[in-house]
Design a protein around this motif. Structure first.
Motif, PDB file in Angstrom:
ATOM      1  N   GLU A 276      -1.148   1.089   8.402  1.00  0.00           N
ATOM      2  CA  GLU A 276      -1.563   1.376   9.777  1.00  0.00           C
ATOM      3  C   GLU A 276      -2.146   2.784   9.896  1.00  0.00           C
ATOM      4  O   GLU A 276      -3.177   2.988  10.551  1.00  0.00           O
ATOM      5  N   ARG A 277      -1.496   3.735   9.250  1.00  0.00           N
ATOM      6  CA  ARG A 277      -2.008   5.114   9.326  1.00  0.00           C
ATOM      7  C   ARG A 277      -3.356   5.244   8.623  1.00  0.00           C
ATOM      8  O   ARG A 277      -4.278   5.892   9.129  1.00  0.00           O
ATOM      9  N   LEU A 278      -3.472   4.612   7.446  1.00  0.00           N
ATOM     10  CA  LEU A 278      -4.745   4.686   6.727  1.00  0.00           C
ATOM     11  C   LEU A 278      -5.846   3.952   7.478  1.00  0.00           C
ATOM     12  O   LEU A 278      -7.002   4.391   7.476  1.00  0.00           O
ATOM     13  N   ASP A 279      -5.483   2.835   8.126  1.00  0.00           N
ATOM     14  CA  ASP A 279      -6.470   2.107   8.918  1.00  0.00           C
ATOM     15  C   ASP A 279      -6.955   2.963  10.075  1.00  0.00           C
ATOM     16  O   ASP A 279      -8.158   3.032  10.367  1.00  0.00           O
ATOM     17  N   ASP A 280      -6.011   3.651  10.747  1.00  0.00           N
ATOM     18  CA  ASP A 280      -6.410   4.546  11.835  1.00  0.00           C
ATOM     19  C   ASP A 280      -7.259   5.700  11.318  1.00  0.00           C
ATOM     20  O   ASP A 280      -8.256   6.084  11.945  1.00  0.00           O
ATOM     21  N   SER A 281      -6.864   6.246  10.137  1.00  0.00           N
ATOM     22  CA  SER A 281      -7.645   7.352   9.562  1.00  0.00           C
ATOM     23  C   SER A 281      -9.050   6.896   9.200  1.00  0.00           C
ATOM     24  O   SER A 281     -10.034   7.622   9.435  1.00  0.00           O
TER      25      SER A 281
ATOM     26  N   GLU B 298      -9.197  -0.980  -2.445  1.00  0.00           N
ATOM     27  CA  GLU B 298     -10.620  -1.214  -2.192  1.00  0.00           C
ATOM     28  C   GLU B 298     -11.054  -0.680  -0.842  1.00  0.00           C
ATOM     29  O   GLU B 298     -12.224  -0.820  -0.466  1.00  0.00           O
ATOM     30  N   GLY B 299     -10.108  -0.099  -0.092  1.00  0.00           N
ATOM     31  CA  GLY B 299     -10.457   0.491   1.193  1.00  0.00           C
ATOM     32  C   GLY B 299     -10.232  -0.418   2.381  1.00  0.00           C
ATOM     33  O   GLY B 299     -10.673  -0.097   3.487  1.00  0.00           O
ATOM     34  N   HIS B 300      -9.530  -1.552   2.179  1.00  0.00           N
ATOM     35  CA  HIS B 300      -9.246  -2.482   3.276  1.00  0.00           C
ATOM     36  C   HIS B 300      -7.751  -2.453   3.565  1.00  0.00           C
ATOM     37  O   HIS B 300      -6.942  -2.786   2.696  1.00  0.00           O
ATOM     38  N   PHE B 301      -7.399  -2.085   4.789  1.00  0.00           N
ATOM     39  CA  PHE B 301      -5.990  -1.943   5.155  1.00  0.00           C
ATOM     40  C   PHE B 301      -5.634  -2.884   6.312  1.00  0.00           C
ATOM     41  O   PHE B 301      -4.828  -2.546   7.174  1.00  0.00           O
ATOM     42  N   ASP B 302      -6.255  -4.057   6.345  1.00  0.00           N
ATOM     43  CA  ASP B 302      -6.019  -5.005   7.421  1.00  0.00           C
ATOM     44  C   ASP B 302      -4.878  -5.972   7.124  1.00  0.00           C
ATOM     45  O   ASP B 302      -4.502  -6.770   7.981  1.00  0.00           O
ATOM     46  N   ARG B 303      -4.331  -5.955   5.931  1.00  0.00           N
ATOM     47  CA  ARG B 303      -3.279  -6.898   5.563  1.00  0.00           C
ATOM     48  C   ARG B 303      -1.915  -6.269   5.821  1.00  0.00           C
ATOM     49  O   ARG B 303      -1.688  -5.105   5.520  1.00  0.00           O
ATOM     50  N   ARG B 304      -0.984  -7.086   6.383  1.00  0.00           N
ATOM     51  CA  ARG B 304       0.372  -6.638   6.633  1.00  0.00           C
ATOM     52  C   ARG B 304       1.347  -7.565   5.902  1.00  0.00           C
ATOM     53  O   ARG B 304       1.100  -8.766   5.768  1.00  0.00           O
ATOM     54  N   LEU B 305       2.443  -6.997   5.427  1.00  0.00           N
ATOM     55  CA  LEU B 305       3.430  -7.751   4.660  1.00  0.00           C
ATOM     56  C   LEU B 305       4.506  -8.291   5.590  1.00  0.00           C
ATOM     57  O   LEU B 305       4.943  -7.606   6.516  1.00  0.00           O
ATOM     58  N   PRO B 306       4.975  -9.530   5.339  1.00  0.00           N
ATOM     59  CA  PRO B 306       6.023 -10.112   6.192  1.00  0.00           C
ATOM     60  C   PRO B 306       7.400  -9.638   5.769  1.00  0.00           C
ATOM     61  O   PRO B 306       7.563  -8.864   4.820  1.00  0.00           O
TER      62      PRO B 306
END
Length: 458
Positions: free
Chosen positions: A220-225, A193-201
């Motif tokens: 992280e790369r997609l969020d920066d892009s 959906e275009g949201h890359f704020d979630r990180r996996l433990p």
């Protein structure tokens, strides 16, 4: 793939179920073999004991032919049922004289026939000759089969309960093991959906930890892009707004030049013409009036050139893009008379968009500027065509062609590529068979977005 695909939980369950069925089948085969062997040994042992006892009775009967048969029958009736065997006494003609009674152990009950056949081995009959009669000892496995059947029924109940507990434990363990996949799936769905704020433990499982680490790096790369794209869109929006503002300012300046300076120059030119016509009686005024008239003509040409630079391409003339291209070719030829130019611009069947018109003229200007500055050409051809929803510009010269390192010091070519890319067009530079350089540009007649002109020659 047609139909509904099995989930991982269902696939693991099928694998475990298949493995359980295979193990159960192998265990059943082993158990059947062992049971047949145990029943065979049990019945065979009882048959040997009965055989020894019958051999003794037969020997006594044969020693006393007068009273032996009577004592034999009396002993058999007194003993009754032999363990795991059935005893028959046949007469001289094979008629049955005696059959041992049915077993009293679990009387009236029998294991299913298919089960008895499965676990009961084939055992031989034993026959004994006692004078005029014959004894037949027939092995009977029905009681052993019935005991085994009862054990199986009881065991199946406990096994079913144990399997149910195992299945529940496996389900809980499987749900616990597959729980991280739900988190991974949710993170991927959010990323789609275009949201890359979630990180996996970390899941403390090597495979899942590698997958989580790969996803986190990708996110992280997609969020920066995405952040860079947002900044780029903001910069583009600002640049577009700035170009629109500059375009509007140029239009106002062009209008003021035309209305104020242009009319003033026209008035001075008219006055100088009038003075020139009336200076027959004052010859000393003829030279200055002639100079003023020539100077105002040059000023008009200069103002006209400035207006052409200030106005956007769509306002270059009332005849459309083909007229603007032809006018610029004539103007360029007047500045470079030593280069022959052949311009062929087809009249469009429908107007082109302002952004495309600006781009076409800027590409033409940059191409002809490069011809004049770098190509050392003597001839140049310009072709403008309209092909459906696209506009094709072709500029070809007979000069020395493209340099070995065209990017060094040649910012015009980079600007041409950027301008074409902004309109989602195509730009090709190649060397024709006869030498020189050919610039081919293909642009959409109406771009998918409105791009304002910068209003300046490249």
């Amino acid at each position: 793939m047609s139909g509904r695909a099995f989930g991982l939980r269902a696939r693991v369950g099928l694998v475990l179920g298949g493995a359980l069925v295979l193990v159960s089948a192998l265990a059943t085969l082993w158990w059947v073999g062992e049971t047949r062997r145990a029943i065979g040994e049990e019945v065979e042992a009882a048959s040997r004991v009965a055989e020894q006892w019958l051999n003794v009775l037969v020997a006594e009967t044969l020693r006393d032919e007068a009273d032996g048969p009577r004592r034999l029958m009396a002993h058999l009736r007194a003993v009754g049922r032999l363990r795991a065997n059935q005893l028959e006494v046949l007469g001289p003609l094979g008629e049955p004289l005696y059959v041992s009674p049915e077993p009293t152990y679990k009387a009236g009950r029998f294991a299913p026939g298919w089960f008895s056949d499965l676990v009961s081995p084939a055992l031989p009959l034993r026959r004994f000759d006692a004078g005029d009669r014959q004894l037949v000892l027939r092995p009977d496995t029905s009681r052993a089969a019935l005991d085994t059947w009862d054990d199986v029924v009881a065991g199946l109940g406990w096994a079913g309960a144990a399997l149910l507990l195992v299945a529940l434990a496996a389900r809980v363990a499987l749900d616990h093991a597959l729980a991280p996949l739900g988190q991974i799936d949710a993170a991927l769905a959010r990323g789609a959906e275009g949201h890359f704020d979630r990180r996996l433990p970390s899941y403390r499982v090597a495979e899942l930890d590698r997958l989580a680490a790969s996803y986190n790096r990708l996110a992280e790369r997609l969020d920066d892009s995405e952040a860079r794209n947002v900044r780029l869109e903001q910069d583009q929006a600002f640049a577009n707004a700035l170009r629109e503002r500059l375009t509007e300012e140029r239009r106002l300046i062009a209008r003021e030049l035309h209305d104020e300076l242009g009319q003033g120059i026209a008035a001075v030119r008219a006055l100088s013409g009038a003075i020139l016509q009336r200076c027959d009686d004052a010859p000393h005024l003829h030279g200055p009036a002639q100079a003023i008239l020539a100077m105002t003509g040059q000023m008009q040409d200069g103002v006209r050139a400035i207006l052409q630079r200030l106005r956007p391409a769509s306002a270059a003339g009332d005849g459309g893009l083909d007229v603007a291209v032809a006018d610029y070719c004539r103007q360029w030829s007047s500045h470079h008379p030593h280069i022959r130019i052949d311009c062929d611009a087809v009249h469009p069947d429908m107007p082109a968009g302002e952004a495309t018109s600006v781009a076409v003229l800027r590409l033409l200007q940059e191409s002809l500027t490069n011809v004049a500055r770098h190509s050392q050409a003597s001839d140049v051809e310009v072709r403008l065509r309209f092909d459906g929803d696209a506009i094709a510009l072709d500029v070809r010269d007979n000069g020395r062609g493209l340099a070995q390192e065209p990017g060094r010091g040649r910012f015009g070519l980079a600007g041409m590529r950027e301008r074409v890319a902004e309109l989602h067009g195509e730009l090709h530079l190649d060397t024709p068979p006869g030498g020189g350089l050919r610039v081919r540009a293909r642009l959409p007649r109406t771009p998918s977005f409105q791009e304002s002109s910068d209003g300046l020659y490249a």
